[in-house]
Motif scaffolding. Structure first.
Motif, PDB file in Angstrom:
ATOM      1  N   ASP A   7       8.280   4.580   0.273  1.00  0.00           N
ATOM      2  CA  ASP A   7       7.551   3.712   1.199  1.00  0.00           C
ATOM      3  C   ASP A   7       6.087   4.131   1.312  1.00  0.00           C
ATOM      4  N   LEU A   8       5.214   3.387   0.633  1.00  0.00           N
ATOM      5  CA  LEU A   8       3.772   3.583   0.768  1.00  0.00           C
ATOM      6  C   LEU A   8       3.164   2.520   1.673  1.00  0.00           C
ATOM      7  N   ARG A   9       4.008   1.787   2.372  1.00  0.00           N
ATOM      8  CA  ARG A   9       3.563   0.684   3.231  1.00  0.00           C
ATOM      9  C   ARG A   9       3.284   1.152   4.659  1.00  0.00           C
ATOM     10  N   LYS A  10       4.194   1.919   5.222  1.00  0.00           N
ATOM     11  CA  LYS A  10       4.073   2.306   6.633  1.00  0.00           C
ATOM     12  C   LYS A  10       2.863   3.207   6.868  1.00  0.00           C
ATOM     13  N   GLY A  11       2.057   2.860   7.871  1.00  0.00           N
ATOM     14  CA  GLY A  11       0.962   3.726   8.275  1.00  0.00           C
ATOM     15  C   GLY A  11       1.407   4.645   9.383  1.00  0.00           C
TER      16      GLY A  11
END
Length: 434
Positions: A7-11
């Protein structure tokens, strides 16, 4: 590794990086004070100051002074429930429906909703690899066929999503434009302390504010008129509800910049604790909001716990650890993208390696279906990212762009994440066999 989603989406901060033990220790320290059953030791009543508790603002001011390398006074701090809350409060205090706010494109993808809630007209100025295009902003402000903006919102250091930081020269020019045209700058500086630049991050925008420079000069010359000792007096709520405080006339003193930040990225999102740092004239207008007057300030209990961390040095140690971890993950991500470019013999990933923050903004060459279609393909192949158009006011980007977060996943997952993303580009969305 397994085919589980990378997951490289969640900040978000990763759970493994959240300081459970440090917060437990701070909570025990606060509980020790609480067991003494004394309001002086641990207040449980209404906070008498809409700006926040005295102890927390003092502790925060001392911590930030060291972390920023520049003076921070408790009188220049107002406690919030986080950056979003701070932006909402400041917008409510400084604007009226129909006013214009300018945002950077790309920018934090949820901020538009805050400004729409206040019925503002939103415009955008495109940013580049150096952050907001200040020259373009200057041209916009000089265009007398358009309304003068009331607010400018940006993330000036290690931007979300761009990862870019404004140069010192751009910061100075930006504040000069605010002075000339009379707009306020909401500087979202939540990533200011997550920095691994060799020479340190550029000074926050507030340091170029006219009122701040006067304050800093008074500190350097030993003038105690703005000292934290002034905060010892009991603040009179009537001072915040007076016509002068609410009208805005008192704030017309050259103060243009508000630094909005929080502990979300440097401690824990669950605390819902942050701050606005600005000239007292501006903070008085914000503190006059009915929400703060009625509630007596925000988060007094949590503030007592976090004060323990600030005073013990544990907060500074935690931020240093985060910077080391995020630097390693960022480096691994960017190295993997450069290697993929090299092995493919072309610039599949166009990016500038960040020197802080959470995010890397990437233009992806070789996939013409758009970032939403690429996301669908990438998720089938086990990697996720935030499509770039989500961060644009008009929902459009030049080419296929992505915001990649390197803070949430393990450092060792970065090469595999890039492999899966590159595979999704090259195969046009065909699921890969790993």
């Amino acid at each position: 590794m397994s085919r589980s989603l990378i997951d490289l989406r969640k900040g978000h901060p990763a759970a493994r990086h959240l300081p459970h033990a440090r917060l437990a220790k701070a909570s025990l320290g606060a509980a020790t004070r609480l067991t003494r059953a004394s309001e002086a030791e641990f207040p449980l009543n209404y906070c008498s100051d809409p700006m926040g508790t005295r102890r927390f603002r003092r502790s925060l001011g001392k911590y930030l002074s060291g972390a920023y390398g520049a003076p921070v006074s408790s009188r220049w701090l107002l406690t919030t429930n986080g950056v979003s809350h701070g932006l909402d409060l400041a917008t409510a205090a400084l604007t009226s429906p129909g006013d214009t706010v300018i945002v950077e494109d790309p920018t934090y993808f949820l901020v538009h909703g805050i400004f729409r809630d206040h019925r503002l007209s939103i415009e955008s100025i495109r940013g580049g690899k150096g952050g907001l295009d200040v020259d373009a902003l200057e041209r916009r402000c000089a265009d007398h066929t358009k309304p003068t903006p009331k607010l400018l919102y940006l993330v000036p250091t290690h931007g979300n999503p761009s990862g870019a930081s404004l140069s010192v020269e751009a910061r100075k020019k930006l504040v000069s434009l605010a002075n000339t045209h009379g707009f306020y700058i909401l500087a979202d500086e939540v990533y200011q302390l997550l920095d691994w630049t060799a020479g340190g991050a550029s000074p926050r925008l507030l340091t170029y504010d006219a009122q701040y420079m006067r304050f800093a000069h008074s500190r350097s010359t030993g003038d105690a008129s703005d000292a934290d000792a002034d905060a010892d007096r009991d603040d009179d709520i009537a001072a915040y509800t007076s016509a002068g405080a609410a009208s805005g006339a008192e704030a017309d003193d050259g103060a243009r910049v508000l630094s909005v930040s929080s502990f979300t990225k440097i401690l824990s999102p669950a605390l819902r604790l942050g701050w606005i740092e600005a000239a007292p004239s501006l903070l008085k207008r914000i503190a006059a909001r009915g929400y703060l007057i009625s509630g007596g300030g925000v988060a007094p209990y949590v503030s007592e716990v976090v004060s323990e961390l600030l005073e013990s040095g544990e907060q500074a140690a935690h931020v240093a650890e985060l910077c080391a971890r995020y630097k390693a993950s960022c480096s691994a991500l960017c190295h993997a993208m450069r290697e993929k470019n090299r092995t493919r013999g072309r610039q599949m990933f166009d990016f500038v390696e960040p020197t802080g923050g959470y995010f890397c903004w990437v233009r992806i060459d070789g996939y013409d279906g758009g970032s939403d279609a690429l996301l669908a393909a990438a998720e089938r192949n086990g990697v996720s990212f935030l499509p770039g158009h989500r961060c644009m006011l008009d929902g459009k980007t030049l080419g296929t762009c992505a915001r990649l977060c390197f803070a949430y996943e393990e450092t060792e997952h970065m090469p595999e994440a890039v492999k899966r993303l590159a595979g999704s580009v090259l195969t046009g969305g065909t699921t890969l066999d790993f």
